[in-house]
Design a protein around this motif. Structure first.
Motif, short mmCIF file in Angstrom:
data_model
loop_
_atom_site.label_atom_id
_atom_site.label_comp_id
_atom_site.label_asym_id
_atom_site.label_seq_id
_atom_site.Cartn_x
_atom_site.Cartn_y
_atom_site.Cartn_z
N ASP A 157 0.85 -1.18 0.00
CA ASP A 157 0.00 0.00 0.00
C ASP A 157 0.89 1.23 0.00
OD1 ASP A 157 0.10 1.22 2.90
OD2 ASP A 157 0.00 -0.96 3.12
N ILE A 158 0.34 2.30 -0.49
CA ILE A 158 1.18 3.45 -0.84
C ILE A 158 1.90 4.05 0.36
CG2 ILE A 158 -0.85 4.94 -0.82
CD1 ILE A 158 0.68 6.41 -3.17
N GLU A 159 1.27 4.03 1.52
CA GLU A 159 1.95 4.65 2.67
C GLU A 159 3.13 3.82 3.15
OE1 GLU A 159 -0.62 7.17 5.33
OE2 GLU A 159 -2.11 5.84 4.42
N THR A 160 2.94 2.50 3.14
CA THR A 160 4.06 1.62 3.47
C THR A 160 5.18 1.80 2.46
OG1 THR A 160 2.44 0.04 4.28
CG2 THR A 160 4.65 -0.78 3.94
N GLU A 161 4.81 1.93 1.21
CA GLU A 161 5.80 2.12 0.16
C GLU A 161 6.65 3.36 0.44
OE1 GLU A 161 4.09 2.70 -3.71
OE2 GLU A 161 6.01 2.38 -4.73
N LEU A 162 5.97 4.42 0.83
CA LEU A 162 6.69 5.67 1.11
C LEU A 162 7.66 5.53 2.26
CD1 LEU A 162 4.25 8.67 0.80
CD2 LEU A 162 6.33 8.16 -0.46
N GLU A 163 7.19 4.89 3.33
CA GLU A 163 8.06 4.70 4.49
C GLU A 163 9.29 3.90 4.11
OE1 GLU A 163 4.44 4.48 7.72
OE2 GLU A 163 5.85 2.82 7.57
N LEU A 164 9.05 2.86 3.29
CA LEU A 164 10.17 2.01 2.88
C LEU A 164 11.16 2.78 2.02
CD1 LEU A 164 8.69 -1.46 2.09
CD2 LEU A 164 10.68 -0.97 3.49
N LYS A 165 10.61 3.63 1.17
CA LYS A 165 11.48 4.39 0.28
C LYS A 165 12.48 5.21 1.08
CE LYS A 165 11.23 7.41 -3.75
NZ LYS A 165 10.35 8.24 -4.58
N GLU A 166 11.98 5.82 2.14
CA GLU A 166 12.86 6.61 3.01
C GLU A 166 14.00 5.78 3.56
OE1 GLU A 166 10.90 8.64 6.27
OE2 GLU A 166 9.36 9.27 4.83
N LYS A 167 13.69 4.52 3.91
CA LYS A 167 14.72 3.65 4.48
C LYS A 167 15.67 3.14 3.40
CE LYS A 167 12.65 3.70 8.49
NZ LYS A 167 13.23 4.50 9.58
N MET A 168 15.14 2.99 2.20
CA MET A 168 15.94 2.38 1.13
C MET A 168 17.00 3.33 0.60
SD MET A 168 13.63 0.27 -1.53
CE MET A 168 12.53 -0.96 -0.91
N LEU A 169 16.61 4.58 0.42
CA LEU A 169 17.51 5.51 -0.28
C LEU A 169 18.89 5.61 0.36
CD1 LEU A 169 14.94 8.22 -1.39
CD2 LEU A 169 16.09 6.50 -2.81
N PRO A 170 18.98 5.75 1.70
CA PRO A 170 20.34 5.85 2.27
C PRO A 170 21.18 4.59 2.02
CG PRO A 170 18.66 6.38 3.92
CD PRO A 170 17.94 5.92 2.71
N LEU A 171 20.51 3.43 1.99
CA LEU A 171 21.27 2.19 1.78
C LEU A 171 21.85 2.11 0.38
CD1 LEU A 171 18.94 -0.39 3.56
CD2 LEU A 171 21.22 0.34 4.27
N MET A 172 21.29 2.90 -0.53
CA MET A 172 21.75 2.81 -1.91
C MET A 172 23.03 3.60 -2.14
SD MET A 172 18.25 3.26 -3.99
CE MET A 172 16.90 2.13 -3.87
N GLN A 173 23.42 4.41 -1.15
CA GLN A 173 24.62 5.22 -1.35
C GLN A 173 25.87 4.37 -1.40
OE1 GLN A 173 24.45 8.27 1.63
NE2 GLN A 173 22.65 9.16 0.62
N ASN A 174 26.80 4.76 -2.24
CA ASN A 174 28.04 4.01 -2.43
C ASN A 174 27.81 2.57 -2.85
OD1 ASN A 174 29.67 6.17 -1.87
ND2 ASN A 174 29.56 5.78 0.34
N ARG A 175 26.78 2.40 -3.63
CA ARG A 175 26.54 1.07 -4.20
C ARG A 175 26.06 1.25 -5.62
NH1 ARG A 175 23.93 -1.55 1.19
NH2 ARG A 175 25.48 -3.17 1.51
#
Lengths: 582, 578
Positions: free
Chosen positions: B500-518
């Motif tokens: 659901d869209i709200e869960t998706e948004l929360e996850l996105k926030e968590k995902m973006l920092p993990l993508m750095q330097n990768r």
């Protein structure tokens, strides 16, 4: 006897015992035929033994052995014939039972149809239950029938021998009785426990392997795949050990069983040597007859120990079936039918599944007037699907009431299907033709009407292009309806059903946005004169509805028309933007 | 008769030799048993009294014991042999499956693969036992007995010999006709037998249409139709058993009658006649045993074939190539890479260069070739043509340990094992410390779940124990990524499409920092992700149609622009995506 699981199960049984009373004639015929099969087998050897002994005594006239000659042929033909007929009769009886059992299982499950899937979501319980019915077939064919037949033969042998000698009849009563009771009992107690353990271990291994095969990518990417193979072998070790023990026991038991029959032959020889005395014939002609008749009897008894051991597996099946709710068929209460206009009134509704669990919905009030289109939004687990079940009357509110056209929804029973249609997240297509699937909505629909609704859901072209058109099976090799197409078929059914109210339960999850958008457009266009209650987790297509309701933690969090929410709620605007890819 | 695959098992020839030896002695014991029993009976018949028969009776016991002891020994031997071979086969199969990976599991079906590994191998085990035992019995025992019967009385021997081919011929003829009839009925048969389960699975749908009560009648009548179909097949199918039974019992009867008639004419004595009569059923026993287990052997044979088919699956793993750890300077080049299966071109020649810690969005609708590209990148598929190279090293495919070692693969439904939460989190890093796990939980936002679990980190989760929501499963996958800092390449496959869209948004926030330097390879059809990507690869019908930055692609008003508008859901733009 309480050590034997099958007997325990049979005490309060509703699935095996009641069925013995049905089709009694066939049942008795099958048992009699079974008896005659083994009877002929032994009688053939008995008769042959007598025949050649008598012939060896050089009777003056061939007519003296005429009767044994005819009988020998008769028994020789009788045995295979009876066996053939017995198998047909017993299978026929069992399959007749199966039809009744299936009906019973279906009716049991039907009462709670909507929640069945939720209550039993762990594993494929439906498959298991269907399989249980097959197990009951085997219980009849492989255990109950042979055991009953063996006992009939036992009684016959004892009485038959009794005509010649009462004391040897007594010996047979005890010795045979021993074979008939000791071996099966010993097997069921010693090996039955092992077999149960084997089943437990097997199930564990099954779940364990399923779990890891589903997670196979992670094993591979973590480069631990070979580690898993070793792990699996470790958990398999106990199972293999139990199986080895089982087999060892079986081999030993079979050996002892054969010995018991060898001893029986010798006992018979000893008895006949004292009972039938003669020189070159006379009474001594019976010796060969009796001794030779012993050996074919093995066939009637040899399968029993293994069959009784298997009953532990059947006991599980029986247990599962007996644990299903036994609800008496409720008489339909005459209720007032909903009156026009068909407004839905949800008044102060709260709901909890059981008294101990937390409330899924808390004091919800919504009025939906006929023809209105509303969207219900919320996270998974927020209670929005429960609300849909309440609206259809499949659940009853713990507090408050739900009225449809002033009638209480939950009292409407099956008539509710005339008012409210449902499109599920994964619409179920039955394994039959396209037309049969669509006609679920209205069994009397003409072919033209079916084509009409298919055209409305944009499937006409695709289905017309199939080699068998409407008569194509939905799951025929090579033909798989895609997610979007399945939903369109489901919509076609609803259009035929033509209910004034339609509940859409997250109908677009997992579809790609283009398919999703097209599907929403079709839904809205084709259902435009009806009340729509659309449960969704996205905001795509939300502008099509009159009112949006946000449910969070069981509470009505936000409510209003899309334009109103767009103007007043920053949260709403944000979600909508994201859904549009901004 | 015996499967070639069985004959390839190690140690089989030695075992078969041993079994043959045992069978020869068993046949001799059977003859001894019959001989002595007959001798005792004849003695009694002649009026010699019981005492005179005692040696014969004792010999009978000895031979009888010896005969069944051999059965016991054979069973023990075969049990051990079959169990060992089954274990080996299961290991071989599992190793193969875990090398081939999810592709094969998807193709064969998870349930199918598991049934094959557990029940299928068990069937093979049974098959090995049965086929070896019964085949060798059949090839040795009857013939030794027959020879002895010929020696006693050649006329009885002739009857027995003549019946044998008749049995075989009738069994074959009836077997074929039954099969033909069964084949004709198979289709309707299948539909009928699946009907019940199908109805149970769709029971809620029937309820929604108000049909469920009336449908009970259909359940019953279909089941009755199934019964009639089964019975009419069965009538033919068990005819072959009938024929076997008929000819064996009848020929015993004929032997008895012939013997009787010749005894009257004093052309033969009681002793050889009785011995021949006792041996007649023994002569037929092996063939009856063989027919009795025919179905079990057939199931085992089929299982064996299915397993062999998987074992023969080609593997794409090539010689290992050293790939250095992915860094800012690394590059992956796909040149004219193409993949097709049969006539379908899933991916037309693709040229793509990916550098350093780029974030690459891969976008396209169902059928655009997105999944194929993801599977090529994860090394489960091998391209038919084109070149793949990493830092200048050419590779046949990406099924390379040194590539996968660096890869974090996050699919739509990350799998949560039935294990503790801790084991699930540390699946890729079993040595992670408590502090690291705590940190990971915080980073991905799993604190709430941990506090809800009765035993915290050590609570069993997963399907059977405590199912997690889609969002929670994604968080676990992210935590794995956080814990494994060695892995510098993230491959996402539609990670949020079903949320659901709200869960998706929360996850996105968590995902973006993990993508750095990768290096990030992100396949999706959710457009809002694209703004965070450095470069977008747009796929349509197996072709790369656009590559570039998001804003640039939108500005040039090409395919992506039209895609975005169409997703926006304006009714009037519904069919203008060309």
């Amino acid at each position: 006897m309480n050590k034997i699981p099958l007997f325990k199960e049979l005490k309060h049984d509703r699935w095996v015992k009641p069925f013995f009373k049905q089709y009694k004639k066939t049942l008795v015929t099958a048992l009699i035929l079974g008896f005659f099969t083994f009877f002929c087998g032994s009688a053939l050897m008995f008769n042959s033994g007598y025949l050649i002994s008598k012939s060896a005594s050089l009777p003056v006239n061939i007519l003296l052995v005429y009767v044994p000659i005819v009988l020998t042929r008769a028994f020789g033909i009788g045995r295979p014939l009876f066996k053939y007929l017995e198998r047909l009769t017993s299978h026929n009886w069992v399959l007749k039972m199966t039809s009744k059992l299936r009906l019973k299982l279906y009716q049991t499950l039907e009462k709670d149809a909507v929640f069945f899937k939720r209550d039993y979501r762990m594993g494929d319980v439906l498959g298991l239950l269907a399989e249980d019915i097959n197990h009951l077939q085997n219980l009849y064919l492989r255990t109950i029938f042979p055991t009953v037949i063996a006992w009939i033969i036992y009684i016959f042998v004892v009485i038959g021998v009794g005509f010649f000698s009462w004391w040897f009849a007594l010996v047979m009563l005890l010795y045979f009785g021993g074979i008939l009771i000791v071996f099966p009992l010993w097997s069921v107690i010693v090996n039955g426990a092992r077999q149960k353990r084997e089943k437990v271990l097997k199930n564990e291994l099954y779940t364990d392997l399923t779990d890891n095969v589903l997670g196979i990518s992670d094993w591979i990417f973590s480069q631990r795949a070979q580690e898993y193979v070793a792990l699996h072998e470790d958990s398999e070790a106990e199972l293999l050990a139990v199986q080895a023990k089982l087999r060892k026991f079986n081999n030993l038991r079979n050996f002892l069983f054969e010995l018991a029959f060898g001893m029986l032959a010798i006992l018979t020889l000893l008895w006949t040597s004292t009972r039938f005395i003669g020189t070159h014939g006379g009474d001594a002609n019976w010796i060969a007859a009796f001794v030779l008749a012993v050996f074919p009897l093995v066939d009637a008894f040899a399968g029993l120990p293994a069959a009784s051991q298997e009953t532990n597996i059947y006991a599980d099946s029986l247990n599962r079936l007996n644990n299903l709710p036994d609800k008496a068929i409720t008489k339909k209460v005459e209720t007032d039918l909903p009156q026009n206009p068909l407004d839905l009134k949800v008044q102060h509704v709260s709901f909890q599944y059981t008294a101990t669990q937390k409330e899924v919905l808390k004091d919800i009030t919504i009025n939906i007037s006929q023809g209105e289109k509303i969207a219900i939004l919320g996270r998974s687990g927020s209670g929005k699907s429960t609300l849909a079940n309440l609206l259809r009357g499949d659940l009853q509110p713990t507090k408050g009431s739900i009225l449809l056209g002033d009638a209480v929804v939950s009292t409407l029973d099956d008539t509710v299907a005339d008012y409210i249609g449902v499109i599920q997240q994964v619409p179920y297509l039955f394994n039959t033709t396209v037309i049969n699937n669509v006609r679920l909505g209205n069994e009397n629909a003409t072919e033209k009407e079916v084509w009409d609704v298919l055209e409305r859901v944009n499937l006409k072209k695709m289905i017309a292009a199939l080699p068998n058109g409407l008569e194509t099976m939905v799951d025929e090799a090579g033909l798989r309806f895609s997610g979007g197409e399945r939903h369109r078929l489901a919509l076609a059914r609803i259009l035929l059903q033509n209910t004034p109210i339609v509940i859409l339960d997250e109908p677009t999850v997992g579809l790609d946005p283009i398919t999703e958008q097209a599907l929403i457009n079709t839904f809205m266009q084709e259902l435009k004169n009806k009340t729509i209650i659309w449960i969704t987790h996205h905001l795509k297509g939300i502008d099509n509805v009159d009112r949006v309701i946000f449910i969070e933690n069981g509470i009505l969090e936000m409510e209003g028309s899309p334009t109103y929410l767009e103007q007043t709620s920053a949260r709403y605007r944000n979600l909508k933007n994201i859904d549009n890819g901004e | 008769m015996i499967d070639k695959a069985i004959m390839r098992l190690s140690g089989i020839h030695k075992l078969m030799g041993l079994l043959a030896g045992l069978d020869v002695s068993q046949a001799i014991f059977i003859i001894g048993q019959a001989y002595n029993l007959s001798s005792a009976i004849t003695g009694l018949w002649q009026g010699h009294g019981l005492a005179a028969q005692i040696p014969a009776i004792i010999w009978f016991i000895v031979f009888f014991l010896a005969r069944h002891l051999i059965n016991y020994l054979k069973d023990e031997m075969l049990d051990k042999f079959a169990a060992t071979k089954a274990k080996e086969l299961r290991r071989e199969l599992l190793e193969k499956l875990f090398r081939l990976g999810p592709q094969i599991v998807q193709r064969e079906g998870t349930g199918n693969v598991i049934t094959m590994t557990l029940d299928g191998v068990a069937l093979v085990e049974n098959y090995i036992h049965l086929i070896l035992n019964k085949m060798i019995n059949l090839t040795i025992i009857p013939w030794i007995i027959l020879a002895f019967v010929f020696y006693l009385d050649w006329e009885s021997g002739l009857v027995l010999l003549l019946v044998f081919p008749i049995i075989i011929i009738f069994m074959i003829i009836l077997g074929y006709s039954a099969k033909a009839k069964a084949d004709r009925q198979y289709k309707s048969y299948q539909v009928l037998s699946n009907h019940f389960l199908d109805s149970l699975r769709g029971i809620d749908t029937l309820k929604f249409f108000g049909l469920s009560k009336r449908y009970a009648h259909s359940i019953y009548s279909t089941s009755e139709r199934f019964r009639k179909a089964t019975m009419s097949t069965l009538k033919i199918a068990i005819l072959s058993t009938f024929a076997l039974d008929f000819f064996t019992t009848l020929s015993i009867a004929i032997v008895a009658v012939f013997l009787g008639l010749r005894l009257i004419d004093a052309k033969i004595l009681l002793f050889p006649a009785l011995t021949a009569l006792i041996l007649a059923p023994e002569y037929f026993l092996p063939v009856r045993d063989f027919a009795g287990d025919y179905h079990a052997t057939l199931d085992g044979k089929n299982a064996m074939t299915a397993i062999q088919k998987i074992l023969a699956e080609p593997e794409i793993k090539a010689n290992p190539v050293v790939i250095s750890t992915w860094s800012e300077e690394s590059s992956l080049v796909l040149q004219d890479v193409k993949f097709s299966y049969g006539k379908n071109e899933f991916l037309q020649p693709v040229n793509l260069t990916i550098n350093g810690y780029q974030k690459v969005g891969i976008i396209g609708m169902s059928g655009s070739g997105k999944s194929t590209l993801v599977n090529l990148l994860s090394g489960f598929l091998q391209p038919q043509q084109g070149r793949i190279s990493i830092d200048g090293n050419e590779l046949k495919n990406l099924n390379q340990d040194s590539w996968r070692k660096q890869l974090l693969y996050i699919p739509q439904n990350p799998y949560v094992f039935e294990a503790t939460l801790r084991d699930n989190l540390t699946f890729y890093t079993p040595d992670a410390t408590n502090e690291q796990v705590r940190a990971a939980i915080k980073v991905v936002g799993l604190e709430e779940l941990v506090s809800e679990l009765p035993e915290g980190l050590d609570t069993q989760i997963g399907n059977g124990a405590r199912a997690l929501s889609g969002g929670q499963a994604q968080r676990i996958a992210l935590a794995r990524a956080f814990l494994d800092q060695e892995r510098k390449i993230m491959l996402f496959d539609e990670p949020t499409a079903h949320l659901d869209i709200e869960t998706e948004l929360e996850l996105k926030e968590k995902m973006l920092p993990l993508m750095q330097n990768r290096l990030v390879l992100f396949a999706t059809h959710r457009l809002h992700w694209l703004q965070q990507m450095d470069i977008i690869v747009v796929l349509d019908e197996g072709k790369v149609v656009e590559i570039g930055k998001y804003q640039k692609l939108l500005a040039q008003k090409g395919y992506l622009y039209r895609l975005k508008n169409r997703m926006g859901g304006k009714l009037n733009e519904q069919n203008t995506l060309v």
